[in-house]
Each structure stands twice: as structure tokens, then as C-alpha cells.
Design a protein around this motif. Structure first.
Motif, short mmCIF file in Angstrom:
data_model
loop_
_atom_site.label_atom_id
_atom_site.label_comp_id
_atom_site.label_asym_id
_atom_site.label_seq_id
_atom_site.Cartn_x
_atom_site.Cartn_y
_atom_site.Cartn_z
N HIS A 132 0.89 -1.17 0.00
CA HIS A 132 0.00 0.00 0.00
C HIS A 132 0.92 1.22 0.00
CE1 HIS A 132 -3.63 2.17 0.82
NE2 HIS A 132 -3.44 2.36 2.12
N GLY A 133 0.34 2.42 0.14
CA GLY A 133 1.25 3.57 0.16
C GLY A 133 0.53 4.88 -0.04
N CYS A 134 1.25 5.88 -0.53
CA CYS A 134 0.69 7.23 -0.70
C CYS A 134 1.18 7.83 -2.01
CB CYS A 134 1.07 8.12 0.48
SG CYS A 134 2.83 8.15 0.86
N THR A 135 0.42 8.81 -2.47
CA THR A 135 0.70 9.43 -3.75
C THR A 135 0.56 10.95 -3.63
OG1 THR A 135 -0.26 7.53 -4.92
CG2 THR A 135 -0.03 9.59 -6.18
N VAL A 136 1.52 11.68 -4.18
CA VAL A 136 1.37 13.13 -4.35
C VAL A 136 1.07 13.35 -5.83
CG1 VAL A 136 2.45 15.41 -4.18
CG2 VAL A 136 2.92 13.67 -2.43
N HIS A 137 0.03 14.13 -6.09
CA HIS A 137 -0.35 14.35 -7.49
C HIS A 137 -0.77 15.81 -7.71
CE1 HIS A 137 -4.78 14.45 -6.71
NE2 HIS A 137 -4.42 13.71 -5.67
N GLU A 138 -0.71 16.25 -8.95
CA GLU A 138 -1.27 17.56 -9.30
C GLU A 138 -2.78 17.43 -9.26
OE1 GLU A 138 2.04 18.77 -12.65
OE2 GLU A 138 0.08 19.76 -12.68
N ALA A 142 -11.03 16.05 -11.70
CA ALA A 142 -11.47 14.71 -11.27
C ALA A 142 -10.82 14.38 -9.92
CB ALA A 142 -11.08 13.67 -12.30
N LEU A 143 -11.54 13.75 -9.04
CA LEU A 143 -11.07 13.49 -7.67
C LEU A 143 -9.88 12.52 -7.68
CD1 LEU A 143 -11.78 13.94 -4.62
CD2 LEU A 143 -12.99 11.75 -4.74
N ASP A 144 -8.81 12.93 -7.00
CA ASP A 144 -7.64 12.05 -6.80
C ASP A 144 -7.13 11.49 -8.12
OD1 ASP A 144 -9.31 10.77 -3.88
OD2 ASP A 144 -7.95 12.47 -4.07
N ASP A 145 -6.95 12.36 -9.14
CA ASP A 145 -6.75 11.81 -10.48
C ASP A 145 -5.67 12.48 -11.30
OD1 ASP A 145 -8.46 11.75 -13.60
OD2 ASP A 145 -7.39 10.10 -12.63
N GLY A 146 -4.99 13.49 -10.83
CA GLY A 146 -4.07 14.25 -11.68
C GLY A 146 -2.73 13.57 -11.88
N PRO A 147 -1.84 14.18 -12.66
CA PRO A 147 -0.50 13.63 -12.91
C PRO A 147 0.23 13.32 -11.60
CG PRO A 147 -0.86 15.59 -14.26
CD PRO A 147 -2.03 15.50 -13.30
N ILE A 148 0.81 12.12 -11.55
CA ILE A 148 1.47 11.68 -10.32
C ILE A 148 2.85 12.32 -10.21
CG2 ILE A 148 2.53 9.68 -9.18
CD1 ILE A 148 0.08 8.05 -10.06
N TYR A 177 5.95 14.02 0.72
CA TYR A 177 5.37 15.31 0.33
C TYR A 177 6.44 16.43 0.33
CZ TYR A 177 1.02 18.03 -0.54
OH TYR A 177 0.01 18.78 -1.11
N PRO A 178 7.26 16.52 1.42
CA PRO A 178 8.32 17.53 1.36
C PRO A 178 9.29 17.34 0.21
CG PRO A 178 7.95 16.85 3.63
CD PRO A 178 7.19 15.89 2.77
N ALA A 179 9.62 16.09 -0.10
CA ALA A 179 10.56 15.84 -1.20
C ALA A 179 9.96 16.28 -2.53
CB ALA A 179 10.93 14.36 -1.24
N VAL A 180 8.67 15.99 -2.70
CA VAL A 180 7.99 16.37 -3.95
C VAL A 180 7.87 17.90 -4.05
CG1 VAL A 180 5.80 16.30 -5.21
CG2 VAL A 180 6.77 14.19 -4.24
N ARG A 189 9.35 18.71 -12.64
CA ARG A 189 8.10 17.96 -12.45
C ARG A 189 8.28 16.46 -12.63
NH1 ARG A 189 3.03 21.80 -13.50
NH2 ARG A 189 4.01 23.68 -12.74
N ARG A 190 9.55 16.02 -12.65
CA ARG A 190 9.77 14.56 -12.74
C ARG A 190 9.23 13.90 -11.47
NH1 ARG A 190 15.62 13.59 -12.71
NH2 ARG A 190 15.61 15.59 -11.56
N PRO A 191 8.52 12.79 -11.59
CA PRO A 191 7.97 12.15 -10.38
C PRO A 191 9.06 11.48 -9.55
CG PRO A 191 7.41 10.87 -12.33
CD PRO A 191 8.08 12.12 -12.82
N ILE A 192 8.80 11.42 -8.23
CA ILE A 192 9.69 10.73 -7.29
C ILE A 192 9.01 9.41 -6.94
CG2 ILE A 192 10.73 10.79 -4.99
CD1 ILE A 192 10.70 13.85 -5.13
N LEU A 193 9.54 8.31 -7.49
CA LEU A 193 8.91 7.01 -7.27
C LEU A 193 9.92 6.13 -6.54
CD1 LEU A 193 7.44 6.74 -10.87
CD2 LEU A 193 6.27 7.50 -8.79
#
Ligand code: GRF
Length: 195
Positions: A132-138, A142-148, A177-180, A189-193
């Protein structure tokens, strides 16, 4: 960069963001705003020397546009460049999102696109997920749906309750979140995965 953070409750993500911005950072917090005057995060923001305000959503009785007009008025005073939703529990209309799109981030406690919406931990457990985990997105309309922009993963352990899982995810939220935001505020805007 000037950052405004929107909260609804304890504001632990807001604290993590503010602490990170206290160091050498391309952004600084200019306002913390809550939709509930009783949100504990308001006092935590003030303790950190950050301007904090509440715009109670209840008097607006579901008139989202009127509530958002009040939010917008207070935000315009602070003139933020970036909006961070952090444990903010109100759905924002397309009109509000359109004004901030591309400059508004949210953290959601699941590995999007799985489990948009509420009760993400119970749903992951019910599904028998191994992680499981968490996501920061733009934020988009749409709810909880933007670019990751970032994701962090945690194991689901035998016997986990939703609260156990939520606590494990929250630790990762406070790191992700702070890292993003640091990367986003520097224009990257490169994602941190995480692996
Ligand atoms: C937590 O459930 C977190 O997973 C989600 O919002 C809730 C409150 O967060 N992002 P916070 O402590 O108010 O930042």
C-alpha cells in the motif's frame, strides 16, 4: 516561491512541509488555511510562526462556489504561487481547480490510481494487497486523479488494522510530500517514485 497549505484537521503533513521549508528551500509557507476553525493544525501553524486562518465551510451549507469564493479571497491576500492540499477533506469544484491547475498539489493515502476517495486503508486490507502507500499528485477536476508527482510504498503486514496501516503510510507521507514540494518548487516535475 510562496506556498499556501490547506488542511482540515491535525495538519501533520502541513508540519512536515513547513519544517522542510524552514531549511534551504526554494519555497516558504505564507498561509495555512483550514475549513474548520477547530482544526488543530491552525495552532500548530501559528506555533511555527505561519499565518493561519479558518474559512468554515458549514455556514455555506453546500454552496461550494460561495465557500470557495471565501477561500479564494483569503488566498489572494497571501498571493501564493503553489497550493498544497494536506489532509484537506473538501472536494473542490472545477472552477476553483481551474484557477490553480498546474500549481496545486495533493497527497492521497493510496497508490493511485488504486483507491481514489475515502477509507483507502480498509479497502487495501479488504483486497488483500501485499503493499500500500501514498501518492502526491497535481490536482485536476477529477477526484484524486491528476498527474502523479510522487509515490511511496509500505508493506501490508499480517494482522494489520486500518489504523496500523494508516500510521505506516503517514510516516511515508511526511517524507514524500516535502521531497515532492522541494522538487516541484524548483520547477522540476519529474515524479519521485521510491523503489
Ligand atoms: C491522513 O489520513 C493522511 O493520510 C491524509 O490526510 C489525513 C490527515 O492528514 N493525507 P494530516 O495529519 O492532517 O496531514
Amino acid at each position: 516561491k510562496r506556498v499556501a497549505i490547506l488542511i482540515s484537521g491535525g495538519g501533520s503533513n502541513m508540519v512536515a512541509l513547513a519544517r522542510d521549508m524552514a531549511g534551504d528551500h526554494p519555497a516558504r509557507p505564507v498561509l495555512v488555511m483550514a475549513n474548520d476553525p477547530a482544526a488543530a493544525g491552525l495552532a500548530r501553524a501559528r506555533d511555527m510562526g505561519i499565518d493561519a486562518a479558518a474559512v468554515d465551510h458549514r455556514p455555506f451549507r453546500g454552496d461550494r462556489a460561495a465557500f470557495e469564493a471565501a477561500l479564494m479571497a483569503r488566498l489572494q491576500e497571501a498571493a501564493p504561487d503553489i497550493l498544497c492540499l494536506a489532509g484537506f477533506m473538501r472536494v473542490l469544484t472545477e472552477g476553483f481547480v481551474a484557477r490553480w491547475q498546474g500549481r496545486m498539489l495533493n497527497i492521497h493515502p493510496s497508490l493511485l490510481p488504486k483507491y481514489r476517495g475515502l477509507d483507502t486503508h480498509a479497502r487495501a486490507l479488504a483486497a488483500g494487497d501485499a503493499e500500500h502507500g501514498c501518492t502526491v499528485h497535481e490536482v485536476t477536476p477529477a477526484l484524486d486523479d491528476g498527474p502523479i508527482l510522487g509515490q511511496a510504498r509500505v508493506p501490508v503486514l499480517p494482522g494489520d488494522s486500518p489504523a496500523d496501516l494508516a500510521a505506516r503510510v503517514l510516516v511515508e507521507e511526511h517524507r514524500l510530500y516535502p521531497a515532492v514540494l522541494r522538487r516541484f518548487a524548483s520547477g522540476d516535475r519529474r515524479p519521485i517514485l521510491t523503489p
